[in-house]
Write an enzyme that holds these catalytic residues in place. Structure first.
Site, PDB file in Angstrom:
ATOM      1  N   HIS A 199      37.653  30.735  39.884  1.00 38.84           N
ATOM      2  CA  HIS A 199      37.349  30.522  38.468  1.00 38.84           C
ATOM      3  C   HIS A 199      35.849  30.471  38.193  1.00 38.84           C
ATOM      4  O   HIS A 199      35.397  29.786  37.270  1.00 38.84           O
ATOM      5  CB  HIS A 199      38.021  29.240  37.964  1.00 38.84           C
ATOM      6  CG  HIS A 199      39.469  29.430  37.625  1.00 38.84           C
ATOM      7  ND1 HIS A 199      40.487  28.766  38.278  1.00 38.84           N
ATOM      8  CD2 HIS A 199      40.090  30.216  36.691  1.00 38.84           C
ATOM      9  CE1 HIS A 199      41.657  29.129  37.773  1.00 38.84           C
ATOM     10  NE2 HIS A 199      41.449  30.010  36.814  1.00 38.84           N
ATOM     11  N   HIS A 299      42.612  42.029  34.639  1.00 43.00           N
ATOM     12  CA  HIS A 299      42.896  40.622  34.337  1.00 43.00           C
ATOM     13  C   HIS A 299      43.915  40.585  33.213  1.00 43.00           C
ATOM     14  O   HIS A 299      43.791  41.279  32.216  1.00 43.00           O
ATOM     15  CB  HIS A 299      41.604  39.915  33.913  1.00 43.00           C
ATOM     16  CG  HIS A 299      41.817  38.479  33.557  1.00 43.00           C
ATOM     17  ND1 HIS A 299      41.808  38.027  32.253  1.00 43.00           N
ATOM     18  CD2 HIS A 299      42.058  37.398  34.336  1.00 43.00           C
ATOM     19  CE1 HIS A 299      42.013  36.719  32.244  1.00 43.00           C
ATOM     20  NE2 HIS A 299      42.172  36.310  33.484  1.00 43.00           N
TER      21      HIS A 299
END
Length: 391
Positions: A199, A299
């Site tokens: 992340h 993504h």
């Protein structure tokens, strides 16, 4: 000649789920003067109010235009918005409208989107699972849930084992993260790809240490091991580790992607159609990736319109690795919004052959979950993690 008559951002919400952003979707509805309707999708996260506002502002450059002239409209907004290259809100608004216009055009022609993009390279798109590890804080939980993912039919899965670590990581935090990764590898065996989600939270020294500790578990890639904008950190990471780097979900233009590609700082690039520029921007990044022999893995976290569209994109992408999939771990209403058409088989989904993106938005479901745009509360656990993993 039909023109673009209406562009409306629509916020959808039900209840808290494994991540707060997964409880929301922002669809963008485009309506033409002859009554045709199509949808794109924008990014919610903590930005619901500013994204809704950005869609309304961006729409002013599209209203009254010929919906067929997608590139002309795209570049008109590029001309108008001086800060497009630096504004996530502007980029996601443009992306959502672009997505809807491509779907609209393909539907008018009676063809699946992939036909407008040169034709598909594959009938099925390989996917990897994400969102499956809600509430996991110990190795046993990660291992048990990883087994369930494989039992569903996935042969690749991604997870974030880092708990509350941010920027740096203590010896104890690294030990716990390593135990989780070791447990997952032991649970799924050697034939399943494990993908490590960072992340984008670490500095270079922490990221390098993590990469070296995780080498024995053979992760296929390390996703966003450093803060997105830390180019010097990526250079250091590249020079000191052998890890395969994945990144790209926060890119908002092909030119920004080029910065990472030209320096060899990415092995698997992860453009997101919801903020890279829709179909128009995604195809540019896919072409660049092919030129640099870099794999592509879109993504794909926010909602079902994005999912369906990126299945189409994945079908035509030459260097595809896999498509990310939260599909089986979303709340049911998100799947119902498009009729829940995707079924996993051998860790892949079939590319729909219907017109446009191959699915239709269920207006009844849309109206049931329509919500007023509002702020999202900010708590100790960030919205970008899977719920219950910040310990």
């Amino acid at each position: 000649m039909a023109t673009i008559k209406e562009i409306e951002p629509i916020v959808l919400y039900e209840q808290e789920t494994d991540a707060r952003w997964a409880s929301y979707s922002i669809l963008v509805r485009v309506v033409t003067s002859d009554g045709r309707v199509s949808y794109g999708e924008a990014v919610p996260t903590l930005r619901i109010l500013p994204v809704v506002s950005a869609v309304r502002q961006t729409a002013r450059a599209f209203l009254g235009r010929d919906p067929h002239e997608i590139s002309a409209a795209f570049y008109e907004w590029y001309r108008q918005d001086f800060f497009l290259s630096r504004s996530f809100e502007s980029a996601t608004a443009l992306s959502a409208i672009d997505m809807a216009l491509w779907d609209l055009k393909a539907r008018e022609l009676g063809a699946p989107l992939y036909e407008l993009l040169g034709g598909k390279l594959r009938d099925r798109v390989k996917v990897y699972a994400n969102g499956w590890y809600g509430g996991c804080r110990d190795p046993q939980c990660f291992a048990e849930k990883a087994k369930e993912v494989v039992a569903r039919g996935y042969d690749a899965l991604k997870f974030d084992p880092f708990g509350p670590s941010f920027n740096s990581i203590t010896s104890e935090e690294l030990r716990r993260a390593e135990e989780a990764v070791a447990a997952v590898r032991d649970a799924v065996g050697d034939d399943v790809d494990i993908l490590i989600e960072h992340h984008g939270r670490f500095n270079a020294n922490a990221a390098v240490e993590i990469a070296k500790r995780f080498e024995p578990y053979r992760p296929y890639f390390m996703e966003e091991p450093l803060h997105h904008e830390d180019i010097e950190g990526y250079r250091k990471y590249r020079s000191l580790t052998s890890a395969r780097i994945a990144m790209g979900e926060r890119l908002i233009s092909a030119k920004e992607a080029l910065q990472y590609l030209v320096e060899g700082l990415v092995d698997v690039i992860q453009p997101d159609a919801c903020n890279i520029g829709g179909v128009t921007g995604s195809m540019k990044v896919a072409a660049l990736a092919e030129a640099f022999s870099v794999e592509v893995s879109y993504h794909n976290a926010y909602g079902p319109v994005q999912f369906a569209l990126e299945v189409q994109l994945s079908a035509v992408t030459p260097t595809l690795y896999r498509l990310e999939s939260f599909y089986d771990y979303w709340p049911q209403w998100k799947r119902d919004l498009i009729g829940d058409p995707f079924r996993l088989s051998q860790s892949s989904v079939e590319v729909p052959r219907g017109p446009g993106i191959g699915v239709a938005v269920n207006e009844r479901v849309l109206e049931k979950y329509r919500a007023e745009p509002s702020e999202i509360p900010v708590g100790e656990e960030p919205v970008w993690v899977v719920r219950g993993t910040w310990r």
